[in-house]
Every structure is written in structure tokens, then in C-alpha cells.
Design an enzyme around this catalytic site. Structure first.
Site, mmCIF file in Angstrom:
data_model
loop_
_atom_site.group_PDB
_atom_site.id
_atom_site.type_symbol
_atom_site.label_atom_id
_atom_site.label_comp_id
_atom_site.label_asym_id
_atom_site.label_seq_id
_atom_site.Cartn_x
_atom_site.Cartn_y
_atom_site.Cartn_z
ATOM 1 N N ARG A 214 0.453 -1.220 0.158
ATOM 2 C CA ARG A 214 -0.052 0.305 -0.156
ATOM 3 C C ARG A 214 0.607 0.993 0.520
ATOM 4 O O ARG A 214 2.179 1.110 0.319
ATOM 5 C CB ARG A 214 -1.119 -0.300 1.391
ATOM 6 C CG ARG A 214 -1.842 -1.547 1.224
ATOM 7 C CD ARG A 214 -3.098 -1.017 2.024
ATOM 8 N NE ARG A 214 -3.509 -2.500 2.379
ATOM 9 C CZ ARG A 214 -3.399 -3.150 2.907
ATOM 10 N NH1 ARG A 214 -1.927 -3.820 3.555
ATOM 11 N NH2 ARG A 214 -4.140 -4.885 2.701
ATOM 12 N N LYS B 23 -2.382 -1.925 7.600
ATOM 13 C CA LYS B 23 -3.377 -2.005 8.006
ATOM 14 C C LYS B 23 -4.347 -2.999 8.356
ATOM 15 O O LYS B 23 -5.201 -2.588 9.251
ATOM 16 C CB LYS B 23 -4.070 -1.648 6.151
ATOM 17 C CG LYS B 23 -5.873 -1.436 6.455
ATOM 18 C CD LYS B 23 -6.541 -1.197 4.830
ATOM 19 C CE LYS B 23 -8.338 -1.791 4.850
ATOM 20 N NZ LYS B 23 -8.141 -1.252 3.233
ATOM 21 N N HIS C 76 -2.199 3.458 -5.973
ATOM 22 C CA HIS C 76 -2.309 2.036 -5.212
ATOM 23 C C HIS C 76 -2.877 1.619 -5.854
ATOM 24 O O HIS C 76 -2.920 -0.330 -5.962
ATOM 25 C CB HIS C 76 -4.410 2.382 -4.778
ATOM 26 C CG HIS C 76 -4.466 1.647 -3.923
ATOM 27 N ND1 HIS C 76 -5.045 -0.120 -4.161
ATOM 28 C CD2 HIS C 76 -4.128 0.908 -2.326
ATOM 29 C CE1 HIS C 76 -5.093 -0.601 -3.192
ATOM 30 N NE2 HIS C 76 -4.629 -0.246 -2.285
ATOM 31 N N ARG D 286 -1.189 -1.899 -6.698
ATOM 32 C CA ARG D 286 -1.724 -3.352 -6.419
ATOM 33 C C ARG D 286 -2.989 -3.695 -7.493
ATOM 34 O O ARG D 286 -2.915 -5.500 -7.496
ATOM 35 C CB ARG D 286 -1.544 -2.999 -5.521
ATOM 36 C CG ARG D 286 -1.311 -2.583 -4.149
ATOM 37 C CD ARG D 286 -1.547 -2.185 -2.303
ATOM 38 N NE ARG D 286 -2.606 -2.774 -1.988
ATOM 39 C CZ ARG D 286 -1.882 -3.854 -1.435
ATOM 40 N NH1 ARG D 286 -1.049 -4.667 -1.259
ATOM 41 N NH2 ARG D 286 -2.929 -4.693 -0.338
ATOM 42 N N HIS E 126 -3.809 -8.799 2.761
ATOM 43 C CA HIS E 126 -5.341 -8.843 2.138
ATOM 44 C C HIS E 126 -5.837 -9.581 3.636
ATOM 45 O O HIS E 126 -4.876 -10.720 4.076
ATOM 46 C CB HIS E 126 -5.828 -9.318 1.126
ATOM 47 C CG HIS E 126 -5.902 -8.398 -0.117
ATOM 48 N ND1 HIS E 126 -6.556 -8.746 -1.554
ATOM 49 C CD2 HIS E 126 -5.775 -7.550 0.225
ATOM 50 C CE1 HIS E 126 -6.252 -7.825 -2.290
ATOM 51 N NE2 HIS E 126 -5.955 -6.867 -0.953
ATOM 52 N N TYR F 124 -1.475 -21.032 8.542
ATOM 53 C CA TYR F 124 -1.243 -21.820 8.005
ATOM 54 C C TYR F 124 -0.340 -20.762 6.893
ATOM 55 O O TYR F 124 1.282 -20.966 7.217
ATOM 56 C CB TYR F 124 -1.878 -22.529 7.756
ATOM 57 C CG TYR F 124 -0.975 -23.275 6.738
ATOM 58 C CD1 TYR F 124 -0.432 -24.584 7.144
ATOM 59 C CD2 TYR F 124 -1.668 -23.815 5.034
ATOM 60 C CE1 TYR F 124 0.289 -26.293 6.339
ATOM 61 C CE2 TYR F 124 -0.689 -24.459 4.255
ATOM 62 C CZ TYR F 124 0.209 -25.441 4.308
ATOM 63 O OH TYR F 124 0.585 -26.552 3.975
#
Length: 445
Positions: free
Chosen positions: A266, A295, A359, A362, A385, A395
Site C-alpha cells: 500500500r 492496515k 494504489h 497493487r 489482504h 498456516y
């Protein structure tokens, strides 16, 4: 039989006469300012009585505190009236008389005072301040400031002084409609969402009984979905990369623009990068972003490809001893981020905000990697995310870093080729010793 001549002050009882004074002496001596000023501290607290329940408590520390003793519903109680000399004798008597009137009306003055105090501390604005304070360490500074702005700029001017528990859905809707009328529909929706979190906090702390913001779902004009503009055509991506290579603005901004397509973090995370987070000399160079700057409030690892390492090494001599990857002091770096931001750099390259955004790097990476069949888990992990399944998230973080290192290097090689030619990505699956798939990306001409 006793008869009284109130004028002469004579009473006749049978054949005798009784005389008495017209002025009946008081049953209690009242305090004077002179007595109060002469009161000295003692080893134990003591009281100086006035009348009608008012007295002064003189403490061992020398404090002179006004108290009012009264009975309500058969229970003896005390009400504090302030400290002398801030509250004079005259003012203390006025406050006592006010309290006596409440008692005569069946009102407990102590309960009334607490209710008034609670009404002040339980206002929408006061509860909002309290809630935001609890979120200070769990939200990024930008998100915290955004939530505060949503409340204090748009809602507090109209509802700030009202007890939060007394606010009804129609009142909040009226405020949100004001915002909507200004043409900022998304802001109206955001304000409702933030108010919902605030009301849920008020419910949890006993200041409200219902989340009225939830009742307003669907009451506002639908928001228009806006995506961050991004270039995703491979040929045009190559053109963008060549334009970035020719950028001649601020060194920190130039480095950020060059680094962004390789790391696709970001913009705020890239802008605030610190050298202490970055390891360039290890066998596996990486950038570890702490949770407080992410974030999602989880630490994030960015494997650094050779190209990323070279960009950062070029920037190091410029930044000097600065803790941030910026050539100025940290305070100046904040100003630099505003005046020489990546977004402004993109505009200087000739791309409008409808074509490409900071942005958008991304989106660029996510789109091309997904189109070429890279496993979605790897892409989502590298984009940091949110993973709703916490077991699966743990995991993934523990087991898939090696695959992400491979992905990031081959991705960097791929976009390098886009500068001069078009390229495609092909994904092949191979089995490792633990029988879990490792997805490798091969760059083809």
C-alpha cells in the site's frame, strides 16, 4: 386556658399573667466568615455547623469543605457543595437552599447531580472521544484520523451535545441526509458505518440500548463503487515502467515509483518505510513491516527481489543517517510525502487519476498474476489482504513464504522484460518433500 397578646407579648393564664420576649433566640448559632477564616487544621477532621444541615468539614490537611446533610426516603445522606474559599459562605447557603427545595419536591439532590454529570459525559461527542481513544493503538494513524473526521466533521456539529442513548434513528438519518445532499454519498455511508461502531461501544458500556445506525441500512442513496485506476495491459505496463525510469523529480519519490511495481504494498506502507525494517545483505533479502503500520494490524513480510535491493541500495547514500527511507528528517519526510507523493509523481509522468494511481500498482500486480494462473493464496498473502479463517491464515504465513520469495523474484524478472518486450507467465505445479504444492512462475519470451 392560655391566651396570647402578640403585640404586647403578654399571656394570661387563669388569674395570672406571663410575660415573654417578642424575639425568640435562635436554636443554633450560624457560621460567620470570621469564624471560617480562623479555623485551623487539627490532627483529626472536625465540623463547623451552620444551620439547616449545612456544615464545614475542616480536614487535617487544612481543607475547608462544604457539606449538606439531608434525608431522602428515610435515609440520611451527604451532598458535597464545594471547597472554601472557591465557594463562599453565601454561595454555600444558596446551594444548600437549592438542595433543600429538591428534597421538598421529593428529588434526591445527589442523584440529580449524578444524572446531570452523566448526561454531560454521555453525550455523543464525549462517548465518541472515549471510543476513539480505545482505538488509538488498534488502528493505523490514517484510519484512526479518518474515523475521527467522519464523526467530528460530519456528525458532532448536529448531535454532539445530545446524550447518546437519547438519539433516535430519525435524528441520525437527518444528519446523514445533510451529508448526502452535499453530493458526497460515500461519505454519508462511511459516517453511518463509523457511527454504528460507536453506538455498539455505547451499548457495551451501558450508555445506549440500541444501534440506531443499523436501522438506517438502505435508507441512503446507493454508493457508487470506485476502484483505484490501474494500468493492466502488459504493453502499457511496459510504457509506464519506461516512463518511471525517466522520472526526474525528488529522489525519494523516484525510488518509491520504481519500487512500487516490484513490492506492490500500500502507498502509505511504502511511504513510511524505515531502514530498520529492511534487510538487504542477507541470503534472502526482505522487508518486515511491523503490525502497527499495516492496515490489517498484522506484521507483513515482503521478499525483496534483486531489482528491489538495487533500488534501495541506490537510495541509501541519499538518505544518510535518516531512520526513514527518505533524505530528510522524519518531520520533513511527512511534509515531503504530501508535496512530493507518488500520486503527484504519476501525474508528472503524464497519467491522469483516471488512468493510474499509486494504489494501482497493487491492482496491476494482482491482475496480471491472477490472469496467468498464479495460485490466489500466494497473491492474497503478498497483498496482505485479510484472511477470515484464522487457522488457515496462520498456516499460510508459516508455510508459504518460500513460495512467495520465488514468486516475487520471477515477477520482478517478468516486469523487467515488459520494459522492452511483451511477456507471458506460465505456472507449473511441483511436489515438494512434504507433498504440498509449490507453485513456480516461469517467465517466457
Amino acid at each position: 386556658m392560655l391566651s396570647v397578646d402578640s403585640v404586647a407579648g403578654v399571656g394570661v393564664y387563669g388569674g395570672g399573667t406571663l410575660r415573654f420576649s417578642n424575639s425568640i433566640p435562635p436554636t443554633m448559632t450560624t457560621l460567620t466568615e470570621l469564624q471560617i477564616r480562623a479555623a485551623k487544621r487539627a490532627a483529626k477532621a472536625y465540623k463547623l455547623y451552620d444551620e439547616r444541615g449545612l456544615f464545614m468539614l475542616v480536614t487535617p490537611a487544612g481543607g475547608r469543605l462544604w457539606r449538606f446533610k439531608y434525608r431522602h426516603a428515610g435515609v440520611e445522606k451527604l451532598l458535597t457543595l464545594g471547597a472554601y474559599p472557591d465557594v463562599s459562605l453565601k454561595r454555600a447557603r444558596q446551594k444548600r437552599d437549592d438542595a433543600r427545595r429538591n428534597v421538598a419536591d421529593g428529588i434526591d439532590p445527589g442523584v440529580k447531580r449524578r444524572s446531570e454529570r452523566d448526561a454531560h459525559t454521555n453525550t455523543f461527542a464525549a462517548v465518541a472521544d472515549e471510543w476513539l481513544l480505545t482505538k488509538k493503538n488498534s488502528l493505523t494513524p490514517a484510519t484512526w484520523a479518518r474515523d475521527r473526521r467522519q464523526i467530528f466533521k460530519w456528525v458532532v456539529p448536529y448531535l454532539g451535545n445530545k446524550p447518546i442513548g437519547s438519539i433516535g434513528a430519525p435524528e441520525l438519518l437527518e444528519v446523514l441526509k445533510r451529508i448526502e445532499a452535499k453530493g458526497v454519498i460515500d461519505t454519508a455511508h462511511r459516517s453511518r458505518e463509523v457511527c454504528g461502531r460507536l453506538f455498539r461501544y455505547a451499548i457495551a458500556t451501558g450508555r445506549a440500548k440500541h444501534d440506531i445506525a443499523a436501522d438506517l441500512i438502505g435508507a441512503l442513496a446507493p454508493r457508487t463503487t470506485q476502484h483505484h485506476a490501474a494500468i493492466i495491459d502488459p504493453v502499457k505496463v511496459g510504457e509506464l515502467l519506461r516512463a518511471i525510469d525517466g522520472y526526474d523529480g525528488q529522489p525519494a519519490t523516484a525510488a518509491a515509483l520504481k519500487l512500487a511495481p516490484y513490492v506492490f504494498v500500500r502507498p502509505a506502507e511504502l511511504r513510511a518505510a524505515e531502514w530498520s525494517e529492511i534487510t538487504l545483505d542477507a541470503d534472502q533479502p526482505e522487508w518486515r513491516i511491523p503490525a502497527e503500520r499495516m492496515k490489517m494490524r498484522e506484521a507483513h513480510i515482503v521478499p525483496l527481489a534483486r531489482q528491489s535491493v538495487n533500488i534501495l541500495r541506490t537510495l541509501q547514500p541519499i538518505t544518510g543517517a535518516s531512520s526513514t527511507c527518505s533524505p530528510r528528517s522524519e518531520a520533513a519526510a511527512v511534509r515531503s510525502a504530501k508535496t512530493h507523493s507518488m500520486a503527484e509523481g504519476i501525474r508528472r509522468l503524464g497519467y491522469s487519476s483516471e488512468e493510474m494511481t499509486a494504489h494501482g500498482f497493487r491492482t496491476l500486480a494482482s491482475t496480471l498474476l491472477n490472469e496467468q494462473g498464479v495460485h490466489p493464496d500466494l497473491i492474497e498473502l503478498q497483498l496482505a489482504h485479510a484472511e477470515r479463517n484464522t487457522v488457515r491464515a496462520a498456516y499460510n504465513r508459516a508455510q508459504r513464504l518460500a513460495e512467495r520469495r520465488v514468486m516475487m523474484q520471477i515477477w520482478a524478472d517478468y516486469i523487467d522484460r515488459l520494459r522492452t518486450d511483451t511477456a507471458t507467465l506460465r505456472v507449473t505445479g511441483t511436489e515438494n518433500s512434504s507433498n504440498s504444492h509449490i507453485y513456480c512462475i516461469k517467465s517466457l519470451t
